[in-house]
Motif scaffolding. Sequence first.
Motif, PDB file in Angstrom:
ATOM      1  N   VAL A   1       1.160  -1.275  -0.486  1.00  0.00           N
ATOM      2  CA  VAL A   1       0.233   0.030  -0.073  1.00  0.00           C
ATOM      3  C   VAL A   1       0.715   1.273  -0.465  1.00  0.00           C
ATOM      4  O   VAL A   1       0.661   2.689  -0.463  1.00  0.00           O
ATOM      5  N   ASP A   2       1.891   1.405   0.598  1.00  0.00           N
ATOM      6  CA  ASP A   2       2.920   2.216   0.927  1.00  0.00           C
ATOM      7  C   ASP A   2       3.733   2.946  -0.925  1.00  0.00           C
ATOM      8  O   ASP A   2       3.990   3.677  -1.081  1.00  0.00           O
ATOM      9  N   THR A   3       3.753   1.527  -1.264  1.00  0.00           N
ATOM     10  CA  THR A   3       4.437   1.702  -2.179  1.00  0.00           C
ATOM     11  C   THR A   3       3.671   2.149  -3.201  1.00  0.00           C
ATOM     12  O   THR A   3       4.198   2.981  -4.416  1.00  0.00           O
ATOM     13  N   ILE A   4       2.128   1.268  -3.265  1.00  0.00           N
ATOM     14  CA  ILE A   4       2.030   2.331  -4.078  1.00  0.00           C
ATOM     15  C   ILE A   4       1.751   4.128  -4.541  1.00  0.00           C
ATOM     16  O   ILE A   4       1.440   4.429  -5.156  1.00  0.00           O
ATOM     17  N   ARG A   5       1.510   3.883  -3.145  1.00  0.00           N
ATOM     18  CA  ARG A   5       1.370   5.407  -2.865  1.00  0.00           C
ATOM     19  C   ARG A   5       1.995   6.574  -3.088  1.00  0.00           C
ATOM     20  O   ARG A   5       1.983   7.625  -3.686  1.00  0.00           O
ATOM     21  N   VAL A   6       3.774   6.167  -2.826  1.00  0.00           N
ATOM     22  CA  VAL A   6       4.614   6.571  -3.144  1.00  0.00           C
ATOM     23  C   VAL A   6       5.176   6.553  -4.511  1.00  0.00           C
ATOM     24  O   VAL A   6       5.074   7.912  -5.118  1.00  0.00           O
ATOM     25  N   VAL A   7       4.888   5.800  -5.160  1.00  0.00           N
ATOM     26  CA  VAL A   7       5.282   6.084  -6.961  1.00  0.00           C
ATOM     27  C   VAL A   7       3.811   6.176  -7.598  1.00  0.00           C
ATOM     28  O   VAL A   7       4.663   7.223  -8.493  1.00  0.00           O
ATOM     29  N   HIS A   8       2.704   6.343  -7.213  1.00  0.00           N
ATOM     30  CA  HIS A   8       1.664   7.322  -7.245  1.00  0.00           C
ATOM     31  C   HIS A   8       1.788   8.802  -6.975  1.00  0.00           C
ATOM     32  O   HIS A   8       1.803   9.904  -8.363  1.00  0.00           O
ATOM     33  N   ALA A   9       2.188   8.997  -5.935  1.00  0.00           N
ATOM     34  CA  ALA A   9       2.969  10.843  -5.844  1.00  0.00           C
ATOM     35  C   ALA A   9       4.156  11.546  -6.431  1.00  0.00           C
ATOM     36  O   ALA A   9       4.660  11.588  -6.358  1.00  0.00           O
ATOM     37  N   GLY A  10       4.900  10.076  -7.605  1.00  0.00           N
ATOM     38  CA  GLY A  10       5.765  10.321  -8.483  1.00  0.00           C
ATOM     39  C   GLY A  10       7.104  10.263  -7.900  1.00  0.00           C
ATOM     40  O   GLY A  10       8.431  10.301  -8.299  1.00  0.00           O
ATOM     41  N   GLY A  11       7.533   9.644  -6.953  1.00  0.00           N
ATOM     42  CA  GLY A  11       8.698   9.018  -6.203  1.00  0.00           C
ATOM     43  C   GLY A  11       8.652   7.724  -6.504  1.00  0.00           C
ATOM     44  O   GLY A  11       8.366   7.411  -7.651  1.00  0.00           O
ATOM     45  N   ARG A  12      10.189   7.330  -5.950  1.00  0.00           N
ATOM     46  CA  ARG A  12      10.969   5.749  -6.281  1.00  0.00           C
ATOM     47  C   ARG A  12      10.685   4.986  -5.003  1.00  0.00           C
ATOM     48  O   ARG A  12      10.116   5.630  -3.810  1.00  0.00           O
ATOM     49  N   ARG A  13      10.396   3.743  -5.064  1.00  0.00           N
ATOM     50  CA  ARG A  13      10.581   3.064  -3.793  1.00  0.00           C
ATOM     51  C   ARG A  13      11.455   1.230  -4.196  1.00  0.00           C
ATOM     52  O   ARG A  13      10.721   1.131  -4.758  1.00  0.00           O
ATOM     53  N   VAL A  14      12.427   0.917  -3.860  1.00  0.00           N
ATOM     54  CA  VAL A  14      13.323  -0.137  -4.206  1.00  0.00           C
ATOM     55  C   VAL A  14      13.523  -0.300  -2.137  1.00  0.00           C
ATOM     56  O   VAL A  14      13.959  -0.100  -1.910  1.00  0.00           O
ATOM     57  N   PRO A  15      13.234  -2.012  -2.353  1.00  0.00           N
ATOM     58  CA  PRO A  15      13.851  -2.578  -0.656  1.00  0.00           C
ATOM     59  C   PRO A  15      15.479  -2.293  -0.119  1.00  0.00           C
ATOM     60  O   PRO A  15      15.958  -2.336  -1.286  1.00  0.00           O
TER      61      PRO A  15
END
Length: 204
Positions: free
Chosen positions: A112-126
């Motif tokens: 859920v957090d990853t979807i929100r971050v990416v939707h907001a224009g961010g990137r997420r890698v473990p």
Amino acid sequence: MIRVLVVDDHPLLREGIAAVLGTQPDMRVQAEATEGREAVDLYGSLRPDVVLMDLQMPGMDGICAIRAIREQDPAARIVVLTTYQGDVQCLRALRAGAHGYLLKSMLRRELVDTIRVVHAGGRRVPPEIADSLAAHLGDDGLSAREVDVLRQVAEGNANKRVARTLGISEETVKAHMKSILSKLAANDRTHAVTIAIKRGIIQL
């Protein structure tokens, strides 16, 4: 409302994701696809806000699908879902245009957090994969031919068989293996295969 396209060939995983997103007031699964070509077509007609993309699928794989979607829409927001922790696999996905990379074992905690971050224009890698990416950043990567040779070796083929299969000389195979061992800092052929699988250079 964040509209999500889920792309994975395993129905149980798709159902699990739909169940998780169904508990969120600001998200919904807009559509599901079971392979890359279907995902590309659905993206073109629906334009979802975020795509959750598996990498290993029949037909068109996830990396090719990411490229095709990004050609349609350079602003597409794509999160890779995978069981592979390898830094090379992650790098391929990011270079293809993914904005997030999530291990399937982390879905319950991080999805859920990853979807929100990416939707907001961010990137997420473990963090563990980011650490591996950083550790190998300056490495001299294997050439396409070296990957071909290593894949043949991983299948248990001796140099003579590898040479015959790839249409090259046995001496060329030996030269490639020497280069592979050096680039991967491997002790022997088996060690090289183990490293290559762990890093996502090859898959069995």
